[in-house]
Design a protein around this motif. Sequence first.
Motif, PDB file in Angstrom:
ATOM      1  N   HIS A 158      16.854  -1.366  11.900  1.00 45.34           N
ATOM      2  CA  HIS A 158      17.704  -1.668  10.740  1.00 45.34           C
ATOM      3  C   HIS A 158      18.396  -0.430  10.136  1.00 45.34           C
ATOM      4  CE1 HIS A 158      14.314  -0.348   8.271  1.00 45.34           C
ATOM      5  NE2 HIS A 158      15.141  -0.332   7.242  1.00 45.34           N
ATOM      6  N   ASP A 159      17.753   0.741  10.208  1.00 47.38           N
ATOM      7  CA  ASP A 159      18.360   1.970   9.663  1.00 47.38           C
ATOM      8  C   ASP A 159      18.865   2.906  10.760  1.00 47.38           C
ATOM      9  OD1 ASP A 159      18.197   1.585   6.899  1.00 47.38           O
ATOM     10  OD2 ASP A 159      16.158   2.379   6.763  1.00 47.38           O
ATOM     11  N   HIS A 191      26.458   3.999   6.458  1.00 47.57           N
ATOM     12  CA  HIS A 191      25.214   3.256   6.661  1.00 47.57           C
ATOM     13  C   HIS A 191      25.471   1.751   6.677  1.00 47.57           C
ATOM     14  CE1 HIS A 191      21.112   2.248   6.819  1.00 47.57           C
ATOM     15  NE2 HIS A 191      20.926   1.972   5.538  1.00 47.57           N
ATOM     16  N   HIS A 246      20.506  -5.980   5.527  1.00 51.55           N
ATOM     17  CA  HIS A 246      19.463  -5.356   4.689  1.00 51.55           C
ATOM     18  C   HIS A 246      20.078  -4.523   3.566  1.00 51.55           C
ATOM     19  CE1 HIS A 246      19.880  -1.377   6.722  1.00 51.55           C
ATOM     20  NE2 HIS A 246      19.341  -0.925   5.618  1.00 51.55           N
ATOM     21  N   ASP A 282      12.019  -3.839   2.900  1.00 50.30           N
ATOM     22  CA  ASP A 282      12.521  -2.517   3.303  1.00 50.30           C
ATOM     23  C   ASP A 282      12.106  -1.425   2.312  1.00 50.30           C
ATOM     24  OD1 ASP A 282      14.038  -0.408   4.310  1.00 50.30           O
ATOM     25  OD2 ASP A 282      15.932  -1.210   3.569  1.00 50.30           O
TER      26      ASP A 282
HETATM   27 FE   LIG Z   1      18.970   1.106   4.950  1.00 53.30          FE
END
Ligand SMILES: [Fe+2]
Length: 192
Positions: free
Chosen positions: A56-57, A67, A91, A113
Motif C-alpha cells: 500500500h505504501d 504518494h 488508503h 494503516d
Molecule cells: Fe500511505
Amino acid sequence: METHVPTREEAMALVKEFNQGEGLLRHALAVEAVMRYMARRRGADPDTWGVVGLVHDLDYERFPDQHCRKTGEILRERGWPQEYVRAAVSHGWGLCSDVEPRSDLEKVLFAVDELTGLVAASALVRPSRSVLDLEAKSVRKKWKDKAFAAGVNREVIQRGAEMLGMDLGDLITEVIMGMREVAAELGLRGNL
Ligand SMILES: [Fe+2]
Ligand SMILES: [Fe+2]
C-alpha cells in the motif's frame, strides 16, 4: 486474457525494489499481518488482503510527493488487477487520493494503516518493549495523549472505525492481535 493474481513473493519483491528503509518495510509487514488477521476473521481471502497491505505504501520512499498516485501507476504498469490497485490507492483517501474506500478490504486498510503505528509506539514504551503483552486500554491512553506519536492521524483512524461500524477499542484489539503474529519480524517481541 487470464487474470493476474499477484502473489506474496511478487509483492515482497516490489516492496524491496522500491524501499531500502527498514522502517517502511516493518510498516508494510505490520499492515500485511493485520490485513491477513482481519480477513480471516471476516471470512475473506487473507492472501489478497495481505498482498494489498504489503504494497500500500510502495511509492512512499521514492515518490513522497506523489504518494498513492505513483503506487497506482506502478501497479498498473506491472499488470496488477484493478481491484488491487484501487484498494492500495484508497488508503490515502482525503489525504493523497480521492478514491473513497468502498469494499471491506478498503475500509479495513484505511482504518488500520495509521493504527499500526500507534500500536507499535505504545508497545515500545512498555517495560517489556513488546506487543505480546500490550492491551487495547494502554493504546487508548496513548490515543488521548496527543503529544505521543503525534504523527499518527487519530482522525483518520476514527473515520475508519466509523466506516466499519466498529468500536475503537475492538479495532485496536484486532490490530494488536494481527501484529502479535509477526512480532519478531516487527522488532516487537521485546524481552518476552
Ligand atoms: Fe500511505
Ligand atoms: Fe501506510
